[in-house]
Design an enzyme around this catalytic site. Structure first.
Site, PDB file in Angstrom:
ATOM      1  CG  ASN A 146     -16.940 -45.984 -27.132  1.00  0.00           C
ATOM      2  OD1 ASN A 146     -16.370 -46.412 -26.127  1.00  0.00           O
ATOM      3  ND2 ASN A 146     -17.849 -46.686 -27.787  1.00  0.00           N
ATOM      4  CG  ASN A 147     -18.247 -39.593 -29.574  1.00  0.00           C
ATOM      5  OD1 ASN A 147     -17.772 -40.439 -30.336  1.00  0.00           O
ATOM      6  ND2 ASN A 147     -19.473 -39.106 -29.728  1.00  0.00           N
ATOM      7  CG  ASP A 164     -18.215 -36.308 -16.082  1.00  0.00           C
ATOM      8  OD1 ASP A 164     -17.590 -36.590 -17.123  1.00  0.00           O
ATOM      9  OD2 ASP A 164     -18.835 -37.144 -15.404  1.00  0.00           O
ATOM     10  CD  GLU A 259     -18.046 -43.241 -19.903  1.00  0.00           C
ATOM     11  OE1 GLU A 259     -18.091 -42.201 -19.231  1.00  0.00           O
ATOM     12  OE2 GLU A 259     -18.944 -44.105 -19.868  1.00  0.00           O
ATOM     13  CG  ASP A 260     -16.657 -44.516 -15.764  1.00  0.00           C
ATOM     14  OD1 ASP A 260     -17.065 -45.608 -16.220  1.00  0.00           O
ATOM     15  OD2 ASP A 260     -17.291 -43.872 -14.913  1.00  0.00           O
TER      16      ASP A 260
END
Length: 284
Positions: A146-147, A164, A259-260
């Site tokens: 989540n960061n 990324d 998360e994506d």
């Protein structure tokens, strides 16, 4: 007799020429008419093609120049891959639209002095022609995916390029995607398409099935783009951190995944619009 026959042939020839001329004229008129109709229907059908929603952005050229002048922030997620991080930063600082770099750092130890020094030198060497690229590590105590979408209140640009550390696209490809985003700044514009669909169960309820690249290739369609390589507006960082249901962030933290997908669905839910897939070849 011959004179009459000759006159008749001349008359017939002239009539044929008149007829041919009339046909050509009719074809030209028909062609012009078709062009007018095509233009009319094309302008009338633009709402169905999805362009009408962006008419204000397209008509306001000064607004588009503002987005470009302010550039975009590179939000890069990394984890114990300093060599890849160095390679990625060295490349993207050469892209003319880059305004700032934010490194999501969730490792237990802070970045080494050598790493900070190297990246600072790279940024300074590419900050030329009056352009100053800002470099900042966002250090998090908790190791959570989540960061990468924590709210950043001090961002100076509206556009965020989330990527990324192992993905590198040519600057020309990045600039093209950025230009697409500027025409639809509420959308998510990215290079990695995926899809999902509902699998019907025995009851009335169903469940979502996630399909990778081969599902996109096989069906010729997609329903999301992944944030591992995508442009989006910075306001979605705030929505992810403060407005998205906590249960979703808890799932991401617990399973260290998805998360994506969560970000893609958040943008779609906020806009009611589809993401935009742009093609490009990763050169990393």
């Amino acid at each position: 007799m011959m004179r009459g026959s000759l006159l008749g042939r001349r008359t017939a020839t002239r009539l044929r020429q008149v007829a041919i001329s009339a046909v050509k004229s009719a074809k030209i008129k028909l062609l012009l008419c078709c062009c007018v109709l095509f233009t009319f229907f094309a302008t009338r059908t633009t709402p169905f093609l999805g362009w009408a929603d962006h008419a204000d952005s397209l008509n306001s050229f000064s607004g588009s120049r503002l987005y470009y002048r302010r550039g975009y922030a590179l939000l890069i997620n990394t984890w114990k891959r300093n060599d890849l991080l160095k390679q990625s930063i060295s490349h993207y600082t050469s892209c003319r639209g880059l305004d700032s770099i934010r490194i999501v750092w969730s490792e237990p130890n802070p970045p080494s002095d050598n790493l900070v020094k190297f990246l600072t030198q790279v940024v300074q060497s590419n900050s030329r022609d009056g352009r100053q690229i800002e470099l900042k590590f966002d250090i998090h105590e908790e190791d959570s995916l989540n960061n990468r979408f924590k709210e950043l209140k001090d961002l100076k640009t509206d556009a965020v390029l989330s990527i990324d550390d192992d993905i590198i696209f040519p600057c020309s490809t990045v600039e093209f995607a950025f230009s697409v985003w500027r025409t639809a700044p509420n959308a998510m514009v990215g290079w990695v398409p995926r899809m999902h669909w509902i699998e019907k169960l025995n009851g009335n309820a169903g469940r979502y099935i996630y399909g990778g690249w081969w599902s996109v290739w096989w069906t010729g369609t997609y329903s999301m783009v992944l944030s591992k390589a995508a442009f989006f507006h910075k306001k979605y960082l705030s929505l992810y951190t403060n407005e998205m249901p906590a249960s979703i962030r808890e799932y991401v933290a617990k399973n260290r995944n998805c998360e994506d997908i969560a970000m893609s669905f958040l943008v779609a839910n906020a806009t009611g619009a589809s993401p935009i897939w742009v093609k490009g070849n990763d050169i990393s």
